[in-house]
Design a protein around this motif. Sequence first.
Motif, PDB file in Angstrom:
ATOM      1  N   PHE A 147       1.017  -1.366  -0.097  1.00 44.30           N
ATOM      2  CA  PHE A 147      -0.101  -0.023  -0.003  1.00 44.30           C
ATOM      3  C   PHE A 147       1.033   1.204   0.123  1.00 44.30           C
ATOM      4  CE2 PHE A 147      -2.573  -3.558   1.971  1.00 44.30           C
ATOM      5  CZ  PHE A 147      -3.756  -3.024   1.382  1.00 44.30           C
ATOM      6  N   PRO A 148       0.454   2.230  -0.627  1.00 46.21           N
ATOM      7  CA  PRO A 148       1.261   3.548  -0.559  1.00 46.21           C
ATOM      8  C   PRO A 148       0.782   4.268   0.459  1.00 46.21           C
ATOM      9  CG  PRO A 148      -0.576   3.464  -2.291  1.00 46.21           C
ATOM     10  CD  PRO A 148      -0.678   2.145  -1.779  1.00 46.21           C
ATOM     11  N   ILE A 149       1.889   5.018   1.084  1.00 46.03           N
ATOM     12  CA  ILE A 149       1.516   5.978   2.156  1.00 46.03           C
ATOM     13  C   ILE A 149       2.201   7.217   1.637  1.00 46.03           C
ATOM     14  CG2 ILE A 149       1.418   4.284   3.783  1.00 46.03           C
ATOM     15  CD1 ILE A 149       4.322   4.920   4.657  1.00 46.03           C
ATOM     16  N   GLU A 150       1.564   8.235   2.584  1.00 49.13           N
ATOM     17  CA  GLU A 150       2.255   9.702   2.356  1.00 49.13           C
ATOM     18  C   GLU A 150       3.039   9.853   3.575  1.00 49.13           C
ATOM     19  OE1 GLU A 150      -1.151  12.557   2.159  1.00 49.13           O
ATOM     20  OE2 GLU A 150      -2.012  11.561   0.642  1.00 49.13           O
ATOM     21  N   GLY A 151       4.243  10.341   3.049  1.00 50.05           N
ATOM     22  CA  GLY A 151       5.293  10.666   4.112  1.00 50.05           C
ATOM     23  C   GLY A 151       6.210   9.275   4.266  1.00 50.05           C
ATOM     24  N   GLU A 152       6.871   9.409   5.389  1.00 47.33           N
ATOM     25  CA  GLU A 152       7.665   8.438   5.666  1.00 47.33           C
ATOM     26  C   GLU A 152       7.356   7.165   6.644  1.00 47.33           C
ATOM     27  OE1 GLU A 152      10.886   7.606   4.327  1.00 47.33           O
ATOM     28  OE2 GLU A 152      10.218   9.304   3.121  1.00 47.33           O
TER      29      GLU A 152
END
Length: 155
Positions: free
Chosen positions: A76-81
């Motif tokens: 899954f893509p996530i925003e940020g780190e």
Amino acid sequence: MLLTINSLVFLNITAFYFVFSLAISCVKIIKKIKKSFMSEIKIKRETGFVGIIGKFPIFINDQKVGAIKNGDEAIFPIEGEEAVVRVGAAPMKTKPVTVKAGQTLLIETNFTNFSICLGTLVVAFLFGGLLRAILLILYIVLMFLLPFYSARIAE
């Protein structure tokens, strides 16, 4: 006149080279920015026989992003780190875990809690009367208090 045409051609070639170089630089910058904003995490579910039925919903930062079946992996893509991830729905859910970009979250069965809850149910059916009622209420309470599944960062 010939000098003017040569000057215009030279200016056009110079302008094209400058614009082309600028466009390539912009594309590289956009790719770097996109990569930094769209990091990924992997979630792997290994719940064994206890979790054989059904899909678990996956919540990243309190938003449902999908579901995962037993034995599957999902990216899954996530925003940020980093992101806060929780898998499952009440009463069968994990505690929230903070996952950093590039890490794998492993979903497993918590056999101790499952055994306590199942043992309470079995004992309730062995006895009758008020004790059975108390044990069944205890079973229902334990289902919501004890997490049957645990989430940890895979190494």
